[in-house]
Scaffold this motif. Sequence first.
Motif, mmCIF file in Angstrom:
data_model
loop_
_atom_site.group_PDB
_atom_site.id
_atom_site.type_symbol
_atom_site.label_atom_id
_atom_site.label_comp_id
_atom_site.label_asym_id
_atom_site.label_seq_id
_atom_site.Cartn_x
_atom_site.Cartn_y
_atom_site.Cartn_z
ATOM 1 N N LYS A 82 0.839 -1.034 0.136
ATOM 2 C CA LYS A 82 0.075 -0.058 -0.066
ATOM 3 C C LYS A 82 0.866 1.270 0.140
ATOM 4 C CE LYS A 82 -3.424 2.401 2.496
ATOM 5 N NZ LYS A 82 -4.615 2.096 3.728
ATOM 6 N N THR A 83 1.977 1.294 0.848
ATOM 7 C CA THR A 83 2.829 2.430 0.971
ATOM 8 C C THR A 83 3.785 2.591 -0.438
ATOM 9 O OG1 THR A 83 3.491 2.151 3.056
ATOM 10 C CG2 THR A 83 4.918 3.274 1.944
ATOM 11 N N ILE A 84 3.837 1.584 -0.952
ATOM 12 C CA ILE A 84 4.602 1.557 -2.491
ATOM 13 C C ILE A 84 3.530 2.155 -3.588
ATOM 14 C CG2 ILE A 84 5.548 0.328 -4.447
ATOM 15 C CD1 ILE A 84 6.946 -1.493 -2.217
ATOM 16 N N ARG A 85 2.251 1.676 -3.395
ATOM 17 C CA ARG A 85 1.352 2.380 -4.411
ATOM 18 C C ARG A 85 1.070 3.736 -4.416
ATOM 19 N NH1 ARG A 85 -1.278 -2.675 -3.254
ATOM 20 N NH2 ARG A 85 -2.885 -1.334 -1.798
ATOM 21 N N LEU B 293 1.854 6.565 -6.998
ATOM 22 C CA LEU B 293 0.874 7.692 -7.404
ATOM 23 C C LEU B 293 1.316 9.129 -7.160
ATOM 24 C CD1 LEU B 293 -2.503 5.788 -5.992
ATOM 25 C CD2 LEU B 293 -1.743 6.204 -8.456
ATOM 26 N N ALA B 294 1.859 9.302 -6.068
ATOM 27 C CA ALA B 294 2.303 10.583 -5.679
ATOM 28 C C ALA B 294 3.509 11.089 -6.557
ATOM 29 C CB ALA B 294 3.066 10.633 -4.105
ATOM 30 N N ASP B 295 4.273 10.132 -7.128
ATOM 31 C CA ASP B 295 5.316 10.325 -7.839
ATOM 32 C C ASP B 295 4.534 10.784 -9.459
ATOM 33 O OD1 ASP B 295 7.265 10.192 -6.254
ATOM 34 O OD2 ASP B 295 7.705 8.044 -6.740
ATOM 35 N N LYS B 296 3.665 9.769 -9.667
ATOM 36 C CA LYS B 296 2.937 10.515 -10.898
ATOM 37 C C LYS B 296 2.184 11.633 -11.167
ATOM 38 C CE LYS B 296 2.046 5.525 -12.422
ATOM 39 N NZ LYS B 296 0.958 4.490 -12.705
ATOM 40 N N ALA C 55 3.399 14.154 -9.120
ATOM 41 C CA ALA C 55 4.280 15.282 -9.287
ATOM 42 C C ALA C 55 4.634 15.557 -10.751
ATOM 43 C CB ALA C 55 5.443 14.922 -8.306
ATOM 44 N N ALA C 56 5.080 14.265 -11.498
ATOM 45 C CA ALA C 56 5.603 14.323 -12.695
ATOM 46 C C ALA C 56 4.423 14.855 -13.684
ATOM 47 C CB ALA C 56 5.822 12.826 -13.493
ATOM 48 N N ALA C 57 3.387 14.751 -13.653
ATOM 49 C CA ALA C 57 2.258 15.269 -14.439
ATOM 50 C C ALA C 57 2.101 16.957 -14.166
ATOM 51 C CB ALA C 57 0.696 14.814 -14.032
ATOM 52 N N GLU C 58 2.332 17.238 -12.927
ATOM 53 C CA GLU C 58 2.437 18.523 -12.565
ATOM 54 C C GLU C 58 3.522 19.302 -13.289
ATOM 55 O OE1 GLU C 58 0.877 21.979 -11.008
ATOM 56 O OE2 GLU C 58 -0.131 19.796 -10.796
ATOM 57 N N GLN C 59 4.764 18.752 -13.511
ATOM 58 C CA GLN C 59 5.706 19.536 -14.133
ATOM 59 C C GLN C 59 5.617 19.487 -15.576
ATOM 60 O OE1 GLN C 59 9.161 17.155 -12.940
ATOM 61 N NE2 GLN C 59 9.443 17.896 -10.748
ATOM 62 N N THR C 60 4.954 18.665 -16.168
ATOM 63 C CA THR C 60 4.699 18.400 -17.649
ATOM 64 C C THR C 60 3.602 19.230 -17.948
ATOM 65 O OG1 THR C 60 3.531 16.321 -17.357
ATOM 66 C CG2 THR C 60 5.978 16.304 -17.775
ATOM 67 N N LYS C 61 2.717 19.628 -17.107
ATOM 68 C CA LYS C 61 1.521 20.439 -17.430
ATOM 69 C C LYS C 61 1.699 21.752 -18.127
ATOM 70 C CE LYS C 61 -2.812 21.970 -15.381
ATOM 71 N NZ LYS C 61 -3.529 21.890 -13.974
ATOM 72 N N GLU C 62 1.316 22.055 -19.161
ATOM 73 C CA GLU C 62 1.204 23.347 -19.708
ATOM 74 C C GLU C 62 0.759 24.697 -18.836
ATOM 75 O OE1 GLU C 62 0.032 25.856 -23.593
ATOM 76 O OE2 GLU C 62 -0.605 23.819 -23.481
#
Length: 242
Positions: free
Chosen positions: A206-209, A213-216, A218-225
């Motif tokens: 559960k901790t790994i999942r 999700l938090a990493d994804k 954060a990555a989506a936030e960085q690539t967001k226009e």
Amino acid sequence: MAQIKTTLKKIGRYAWEMFKDALPALFMYLCAGTILMLLTLKEDLTWDNTKLLWTIVCIVAVAAYNALIAWACGGSQFEMLVSGNIKRVTAEKYGSGYKISTHKEAKEYREWKGFVIGAYMAIFTIIFGILFGCNQAKIDGGLNGGAISVIVLLGFLLSGWSLLPLYFANASGVAVSYFLSLLFALIPIVVTGVLYIVGAYARRAKTIRQQELADKAAAAEQTKEKKINYGGLPGTKPKKRK
């Protein structure tokens, strides 16, 4: 001598914490024995399907509760292990450990701890299994008061779920050694040991999942226009096409 004293204190802390973890399920095992005694120990001591059904219901119910407690204990102690690892890494890297007020080393996850906690739960089953086995002839020969009657009553109250089936079998004429009741001690030991480990691995997954999700996110936030905020100044907004 100082090292021996420190080691004994550490063992004592581990033993005390494991005993506290065992108390909820241990209490339920005691209740299961008492309830089974009240339901089955009447004038008729012969073994029948009704007594068998009540025995199975009591054992399954208390084992299920035991499994739930062990699963939760494994998960919480895995989190304590993570806290301990953070504390030890910072101590190794910076020379002083990261202070975590809720951290207790004695409550950290260890694979063997579940089986020891289960052994605590089985303590009365083991004690009275040995006492009944050593006094088999006196118990099966009829209770006429005295110390043996007290031992039998306490045994039924504290571990009736493991002793009553054999007691009824002997009362019905089937010679069964009370030492066989020691096999019932494997129920809390195995259930607790296995579900403790399963609970820890479930919390780890559960901790790994959650981290993935938090990493994804954060990555989506960085690539967001990013939209430009032009504000309200004249001439800062692009002209609209007619």
